[in-house]
Design an enzyme around this catalytic site. Structure first.
Site, PDB file in Angstrom:
ATOM      1  N   ASN A   1      -0.437  15.722 -35.321  1.00  0.00           N
ATOM      2  CA  ASN A   1      -0.272  16.044 -33.899  1.00  0.00           C
ATOM      3  C   ASN A   1       1.218  16.038 -33.618  1.00  0.00           C
ATOM      4  OD1 ASN A   1      -0.258  16.244 -31.145  1.00  0.00           O
ATOM      5  ND2 ASN A   1      -0.957  14.140 -30.776  1.00  0.00           N
ATOM      6  N   TRP A   2       1.767  17.234 -33.479  1.00  0.00           N
ATOM      7  CA  TRP A   2       3.221  17.341 -33.318  1.00  0.00           C
ATOM      8  C   TRP A   2       3.694  17.034 -31.904  1.00  0.00           C
ATOM      9  CZ3 TRP A   2       4.986  22.292 -36.461  1.00  0.00           C
ATOM     10  CH2 TRP A   2       5.010  21.962 -37.824  1.00  0.00           C
ATOM     11  N   LYS A   3       2.786  16.829 -30.982  1.00  0.00           N
ATOM     12  CA  LYS A   3       3.165  16.531 -29.588  1.00  0.00           C
ATOM     13  C   LYS A   3       4.223  17.538 -29.135  1.00  0.00           C
ATOM     14  CE  LYS A   3       2.093  11.761 -30.582  1.00  0.00           C
ATOM     15  NZ  LYS A   3       1.948  10.477 -29.979  1.00  0.00           N
TER      16      LYS A   3
ATOM     17  N   HIS B   1      -6.362  13.595 -25.399  1.00  0.00           N
ATOM     18  CA  HIS B   1      -5.417  12.652 -26.015  1.00  0.00           C
ATOM     19  C   HIS B   1      -4.977  11.653 -24.936  1.00  0.00           C
ATOM     20  CE1 HIS B   1      -1.799  11.080 -27.899  1.00  0.00           C
ATOM     21  NE2 HIS B   1      -2.290  11.507 -29.052  1.00  0.00           N
TER      22      HIS B   1
ATOM     23  N   GLU C   1      -2.211  10.572 -24.149  1.00  0.00           N
ATOM     24  CA  GLU C   1      -1.027  11.003 -23.371  1.00  0.00           C
ATOM     25  C   GLU C   1      -1.437  11.986 -22.283  1.00  0.00           C
ATOM     26  OE1 GLU C   1       1.274  12.146 -26.807  1.00  0.00           O
ATOM     27  OE2 GLU C   1       1.313  10.042 -27.405  1.00  0.00           O
TER      28      GLU C   1
ATOM     29  N   GLU D   1      -8.539   6.572 -31.161  1.00  0.00           N
ATOM     30  CA  GLU D   1      -7.116   6.219 -31.192  1.00  0.00           C
ATOM     31  C   GLU D   1      -6.838   5.071 -30.225  1.00  0.00           C
ATOM     32  OE1 GLU D   1      -4.582   9.747 -32.631  1.00  0.00           O
ATOM     33  OE2 GLU D   1      -4.829   9.950 -30.487  1.00  0.00           O
TER      34      GLU D   1
ATOM     35  N   GLY E   1       2.130   5.453 -31.964  1.00  0.00           N
ATOM     36  CA  GLY E   1       3.588   5.527 -31.902  1.00  0.00           C
ATOM     37  C   GLY E   1       4.263   4.158 -31.836  1.00  0.00           C
TER      38      GLY E   1
ATOM     39  N   SER F   1      -0.479   5.280 -35.801  1.00  0.00           N
ATOM     40  CA  SER F   1       0.492   4.855 -36.815  1.00  0.00           C
ATOM     41  C   SER F   1      -0.022   4.987 -38.248  1.00  0.00           C
ATOM     42  CB  SER F   1       0.979   3.428 -36.531  1.00  0.00           C
ATOM     43  OG  SER F   1       1.597   3.377 -35.251  1.00  0.00           O
TER      44      SER F   1
ATOM     45  N   GLY G   1       0.460  11.350 -35.578  1.00  0.00           N
ATOM     46  CA  GLY G   1       1.619  11.836 -34.836  1.00  0.00           C
ATOM     47  C   GLY G   1       2.880  11.806 -35.681  1.00  0.00           C
ATOM     48  N   GLY G   2       3.684  10.751 -35.509  1.00  0.00           N
ATOM     49  CA  GLY G   2       5.014  10.661 -36.118  1.00  0.00           C
ATOM     50  C   GLY G   2       5.090  11.057 -37.586  1.00  0.00           C
TER      51      GLY G   2
HETATM   52  C1  PEP Z   1      -1.183  10.603 -32.095  1.00  0.00           C
HETATM   53  O1  PEP Z   1      -0.273  11.246 -31.606  1.00  0.00           O
HETATM   54  O2  PEP Z   1      -2.343  10.947 -31.877  1.00  0.00           O
HETATM   55  C2  PEP Z   1      -0.859   9.461 -32.949  1.00  0.00           C
HETATM   56  C3  PEP Z   1      -1.829   8.789 -33.516  1.00  0.00           C
HETATM   57  O3  PEP Z   1       0.484   9.158 -33.117  1.00  0.00           O
HETATM   58  P1  PEP Z   1       1.133   8.167 -34.232  1.00  0.00           P
HETATM   59  O4  PEP Z   1       0.529   8.554 -35.552  1.00  0.00           O
HETATM   60  O5  PEP Z   1       2.610   8.453 -34.158  1.00  0.00           O
HETATM   61  O6  PEP Z   1       0.772   6.770 -33.844  1.00  0.00           O
END
Ligand code: PEP
Length: 249
Positions: free
Chosen positions: A9-11, A93, A95, A165, A171, A211, A232-233
């Site tokens: 997930n590149w956000k 999500h 966010e 999640e 994050g 994470s 994400g990251g």
């Molecule tokens: C996400 O953006 O859905 C996520 C799980 O981010 P991260 O892996 O950075 O915690």
């Protein structure tokens, strides 16, 4: 046996040119087979260009609106995704829920609109740190799942991917232990069984997100009720993305 689905997930990261360069560089190195789906959810402005260069990587939207068309400035519709050949869309999500005020009802409408267009919704759920510490995670997730699947038939429900999640692990570098993640994902499968039946519960794919990194993905995906990851990251760096989707070596 259920497939696995690992989606980055590149956000709101990368430009269009950086995204194309990334996909061109990693796509042929992705060892996707019929048992593992490797995807990336990109910002909507990149969907068209990135879709043209991805062969092994499945391109996903990060969001969509549920109306077919109309005066909804800034939104993208399901027919727009369909026209580009997009097969997956992340919805709900945390966010989107927390920053942009999306409700379970909106997310349910998005799921229905996507399913009607044969696009797979990746429906996110998960609790805040406070809910986790209060010990009410399962009630919270049950409410999100029940409302998110309202009015969706058993046949369609099987096609949805659920992403569990915990917000406190997104994050933050804090990963839910594989045991915590497994317990909640098993509960989610039970919730689906109670809404539908054993068959839907056995077939539906459930991802964990929060994470996830190349170093911990195997322990997480080894869990019985976890069928993939939303990342994400760690999906933003080429080697790291390959370490995730090719974690089996
Ligand atoms: C996400 O953006 O859905 C996520 C799980 O981010 P991260 O892996 O950075 O915690």
């Amino acid at each position: 046996m259920r497939k696995q689905i690992i989606v980055g997930n590149w956000k709101m990261f990368k430009t269009n040119s950086q995204a194309i360069e990334f996909i061109k560089s990693v796509d042929s190195k992705v060892k996707a087979d019929e048992n593992i789906i490797a995807g990336i959810a990109v910002p909507s402005i990149m969907l068209s260009d990135v879709q043209k260069v991805a062969k092994n990587i499945v391109i996903s939207a990060q969001n969509c609106y549920f109306e077919q068309e109309g005066a909804f400035t800034g939104e993208i519709s399901v027919p727009m995704l369909q026209d580009l050949g997009i097969k997956y869309a992340v919805i709900g999500h945390s966010e989107r829920r927390d920053i942009f005020g999306e409700t379970d009802e909106m997310i349910n409408n998005k799921a229905k609109a996507l399913l009607a267009a044969s696009i797979t919704p990746i429906l996110c759920c998960g609790e805040s740190l406070k809910t986790y510490e209060d010990g009410t995670t399962i009630d919270w997730v049950k409410s999100q799942i029940t409302k998110g699947f309202e009015g969706i038939s058993a046949d369609d429900a099987k096609k949805v991917v659920i992403a569990y999640e915990p917000i406190w692990a997104i994050g933050t570098g804090k990963v839910a232990t594989p045991e915590i993640a497994q317990n909640v994902c098993k509960e989610i499968r039970d919730i689906i069984k109670n809404i539908y039946n054993q068959n839907v519960a056995d077939e539906i794919l459930i991802q964990y997100g929060g994470s996830v990194k190349p170093e911990n993905i195997k322990d997480i995906l080894d869990q019985t009720d976890i069928d993939g990851a939303l990342v994400g990251g760690a999906s933003l760096i080429e080697d790291s993305y390959l370490g995730l989707v090719n974690y089996k070596g």
